[in-house]
Write a protein that holds these residues in place. Structure first.
Motif, short mmCIF file in Angstrom:
data_model
loop_
_atom_site.label_atom_id
_atom_site.label_comp_id
_atom_site.label_asym_id
_atom_site.label_seq_id
_atom_site.Cartn_x
_atom_site.Cartn_y
_atom_site.Cartn_z
N LEU A 1 35.98 -29.66 -46.07
CA LEU A 1 34.71 -29.96 -46.59
C LEU A 1 34.31 -31.37 -46.47
O LEU A 1 33.04 -31.66 -46.32
CB LEU A 1 34.55 -29.40 -47.88
CG LEU A 1 33.06 -29.23 -48.45
CD1 LEU A 1 32.36 -27.91 -48.03
CD2 LEU A 1 33.34 -28.69 -50.16
N SER A 2 35.01 -31.85 -47.08
CA SER A 2 35.22 -33.63 -47.06
C SER A 2 34.88 -34.26 -45.50
O SER A 2 33.99 -34.93 -45.27
CB SER A 2 36.17 -34.24 -47.71
OG SER A 2 36.26 -33.92 -48.95
N VAL A 3 35.58 -33.69 -44.61
CA VAL A 3 35.56 -34.10 -43.34
C VAL A 3 33.98 -33.66 -42.77
O VAL A 3 33.55 -34.63 -42.12
CB VAL A 3 36.80 -33.57 -42.35
CG1 VAL A 3 36.57 -33.55 -40.67
CG2 VAL A 3 38.03 -34.08 -42.79
N PHE A 4 33.77 -32.36 -42.91
CA PHE A 4 32.38 -32.01 -42.64
C PHE A 4 31.06 -32.89 -43.17
O PHE A 4 30.40 -33.21 -42.28
CB PHE A 4 32.32 -30.66 -42.97
CG PHE A 4 31.00 -29.93 -42.70
CD1 PHE A 4 30.61 -29.35 -41.32
CD2 PHE A 4 29.86 -29.96 -43.80
CE1 PHE A 4 29.31 -28.85 -41.50
CE2 PHE A 4 28.42 -29.50 -43.40
CZ PHE A 4 28.40 -28.70 -42.20
N PHE A 5 31.27 -33.13 -44.31
CA PHE A 5 30.11 -33.92 -44.87
C PHE A 5 30.46 -35.40 -44.44
O PHE A 5 29.22 -35.89 -43.99
CB PHE A 5 30.22 -33.92 -46.39
CG PHE A 5 29.44 -32.77 -46.99
CD1 PHE A 5 28.12 -32.68 -46.69
CD2 PHE A 5 30.15 -31.48 -47.35
CE1 PHE A 5 27.35 -31.35 -46.92
CE2 PHE A 5 29.50 -30.23 -47.65
CZ PHE A 5 27.97 -30.24 -47.65
N SER B 1 9.21 -33.75 -50.87
CA SER B 1 9.29 -32.48 -50.31
C SER B 1 10.08 -31.55 -51.28
O SER B 1 11.15 -31.66 -51.33
CB SER B 1 9.85 -32.42 -48.86
OG SER B 1 10.36 -31.41 -48.60
N HIS B 2 9.39 -30.59 -51.87
CA HIS B 2 10.02 -29.44 -52.71
C HIS B 2 11.12 -28.80 -51.91
O HIS B 2 12.14 -28.50 -52.55
CB HIS B 2 9.04 -28.54 -53.18
CG HIS B 2 8.29 -29.35 -54.09
ND1 HIS B 2 8.68 -30.18 -55.15
CD2 HIS B 2 6.80 -29.16 -54.29
CE1 HIS B 2 7.71 -30.68 -55.78
NE2 HIS B 2 6.59 -30.05 -55.56
N VAL B 3 11.07 -28.63 -50.67
CA VAL B 3 12.00 -27.71 -49.83
C VAL B 3 13.20 -28.59 -49.82
O VAL B 3 14.11 -27.92 -50.10
CB VAL B 3 11.30 -27.56 -48.39
CG1 VAL B 3 12.32 -26.67 -47.66
CG2 VAL B 3 10.30 -26.39 -48.67
N ILE B 4 13.12 -29.79 -49.27
CA ILE B 4 14.33 -30.74 -49.03
C ILE B 4 14.74 -31.01 -50.50
O ILE B 4 16.19 -30.71 -50.52
CB ILE B 4 14.00 -32.17 -48.48
CG1 ILE B 4 13.54 -31.69 -47.00
CG2 ILE B 4 15.13 -32.84 -48.48
CD1 ILE B 4 13.11 -32.83 -46.24
N GLU B 5 14.32 -31.17 -51.63
CA GLU B 5 14.76 -31.26 -52.94
C GLU B 5 15.55 -30.17 -53.40
O GLU B 5 16.73 -30.30 -53.68
CB GLU B 5 13.74 -32.02 -53.96
CG GLU B 5 13.09 -33.29 -53.82
CD GLU B 5 12.16 -33.51 -54.51
OE1 GLU B 5 11.69 -32.54 -55.33
OE2 GLU B 5 11.47 -34.60 -54.26
N VAL C 1 20.31 -26.87 -54.43
CA VAL C 1 21.26 -25.68 -54.44
C VAL C 1 22.43 -25.77 -53.62
O VAL C 1 23.60 -25.24 -54.24
CB VAL C 1 19.89 -24.78 -53.75
CG1 VAL C 1 20.91 -23.35 -53.47
CG2 VAL C 1 18.86 -24.50 -54.85
N ILE C 2 22.57 -26.48 -52.61
CA ILE C 2 23.71 -26.49 -51.61
C ILE C 2 24.87 -26.97 -52.43
O ILE C 2 26.05 -26.39 -52.54
CB ILE C 2 23.54 -26.67 -50.31
CG1 ILE C 2 22.44 -25.84 -49.51
CG2 ILE C 2 24.84 -26.94 -49.48
CD1 ILE C 2 21.99 -26.37 -47.95
N PRO C 3 24.87 -28.26 -52.66
CA PRO C 3 25.86 -28.82 -53.63
C PRO C 3 26.27 -28.13 -54.70
O PRO C 3 27.55 -28.08 -55.10
CB PRO C 3 25.27 -30.31 -53.84
CG PRO C 3 24.29 -30.60 -52.89
CD PRO C 3 23.38 -29.21 -52.64
N THR C 4 25.29 -27.51 -55.37
CA THR C 4 25.52 -26.77 -56.80
C THR C 4 26.52 -25.70 -56.39
O THR C 4 27.37 -25.29 -56.94
CB THR C 4 24.16 -26.12 -57.49
OG1 THR C 4 23.78 -27.49 -57.78
CG2 THR C 4 24.71 -25.41 -58.65
N MET D 1 30.23 -25.02 -57.49
CA MET D 1 30.73 -23.88 -58.40
C MET D 1 31.82 -23.22 -57.59
O MET D 1 32.81 -22.50 -58.21
CB MET D 1 29.66 -22.80 -58.56
CG MET D 1 28.56 -23.39 -59.60
SD MET D 1 28.91 -24.30 -61.01
CE MET D 1 29.54 -22.84 -61.97
N ILE D 2 31.90 -23.06 -56.29
CA ILE D 2 32.90 -22.46 -55.69
C ILE D 2 34.26 -23.10 -55.97
O ILE D 2 35.47 -22.94 -56.43
CB ILE D 2 32.69 -22.41 -54.15
CG1 ILE D 2 31.68 -21.34 -53.79
CG2 ILE D 2 34.08 -22.02 -53.18
CD1 ILE D 2 31.12 -21.34 -52.43
#
Ligand code: CUA
Length: 342
Positions: free
Chosen positions: A32-36, A65-69, A74-77, A81-82
């Motif tokens: 995950l770290s490598v990916f980011f 931009s509300h979509v980007i925010e 949501v994705i990091p959350t 959580m995983i």
């Protein structure tokens, strides 16, 4: 196990199920770290190139931009959580020893590991345990803080003077596994080494009977096991003469009598000056301040060393302290005896 095979060389041998689960989580975090890292640094380099300084171009005015925010919330959350749920699940399995675990008492001291077994045997440096069976270590220190660390099992736990901490494992690979002390404890900290010797069923029975085992190889280098026990190296000798025939609980019984415990505490459930020890271990004890406590190793130890710390309901604070009057090995034996009074 999805990554274990390919990356086996980068982590120690995974000799327990917990170790395999720990490794999976480790590799998930790693990739995950490598990916980011690649994603972020790649985007940074691309933008630096694509939108490099040009006098003629004017930058767009961006208001939001509300979509980007929403996306970057949501994705990091979800990812965190995983990681939390996964980590909690592994940690929970690591810390909750099965109730039928085989128990070994560990005493750490500058600079060695001493082990006491139910059958009354004591070893220094080498810890003998059966394969494919949960083993719980009940640990204390005679001097400073040490830390019991077995890399192949992915378990590490501080060992603290004056109290008991525990750790458990169920080894899947026979042979010797390295033990380290993982807390700086003085001059020979780095030399405070030991081995967990994981025995096959046949070797374990022989060891329990006090027979001598031949040299056991390091784990991972052991020859393949066969059903007729080619790898089960036991020399055909009679029981060694140094083998104590008193079990740990029996040693505790004689201490219970010789140290005077028996004068005030019965073992048959009847009440004397102090409460009976029968059925005490694991029970919930009512205290005279209205609180209650589960009688575990730490409670028994505290009640022996600081008898007035917790007074059992209906009794008087008249017991003298036994602090300094019992060695750690004697304390272990005494608690093992009280534990056996079901
Ligand atoms: Cu014991 Cu470091």
């Amino acid at each position: 196990m999805f990554f274990n095979e390919a990356y086996a060389a980068t982590l120690p041998l995974a000799a327990t199920d917990i170790a395999s689960r720990w490794d999976n989580l480790y590799w998930f975090l790693f990739w995950l770290s490598v990916f980011f890292f690649i994603g972020i640094v790649g985007a940074m380099l691309y933008f630096a190139y694509r939108f490099h300084h040009a006098k003629v171009r004017k930058t767009h005015y961006i208001t939001g931009s509300h979509v980007i925010e929403a996306t970057w919330i949501v994705i990091p959350t979800i990812l965190l959580m995983i990681i939390f749920g996964w980590g909690w699940s592994v940690y929970h399995s690591m810390t909750q020893a099965p109730s039928d675990a085989y128990e070994v008492r560990v005493i750490a001291k500058q600079w060695l590991w001493q082990f006491q077994y139910d059958n009354g045997r004591t070893t220094i440096g080498d810890l003998y345990v059966p394969i494919n069976r949960p083993v719980k270590m009940i640990m204390t220190s005679q001097d400073v803080i040490h830390s019991f660390f077995v890399p192949n099992f992915r378990v590490k736990q501080d060992v603290v003077p004056g109290m008991y901490t525990s750790v458990w494992f169920e080894a899947r690979i026979p042979g010797k596994h390295q033990i380290f002390c993982a807390e700086y404890c003085g001059t020979s900290h780095s030399g405070m080494l030991g081995k967990v010797v994981v025995l096959t069923d046949k070797q374990w029975r022989a060891w329990q009977e006090g027979k001598k085992l031949e040299d056991i190889p390091d784990a991972g280098e052991a020859p393949a096991l066969t059903s007729n026990g080619v790898a089960d190296s036991i020399t055909a000798q009679s029981a060694s003469p140094t083998f104590s025939h008193l079990t740990l609980a029996q040693q505790g019984k004689s201490l219970f009598e010789n140290k005077g415990c028996v004068a005030c505490h019965s073992v048959d459930g009847s009440s004397k000056v102090g409460p009976s020890q029968k059925g005490l271990f694991g029970s919930r004890v009512e205290l005279n301040d209205g609180q209650s406590v589960v009688a575990d190793e730490n409670y028994l130890r505290e009640s022996i060393e600081q008898p007035t710390a917790k007074i059992v309901k209906g009794y008087n604070p008249v017991m003298p302290t036994f602090k300094g009057l019992l060695s750690e090995t004697e304390m272990n034996a005494l608690i093992a005896y009280i534990k056996s009074l079901k």
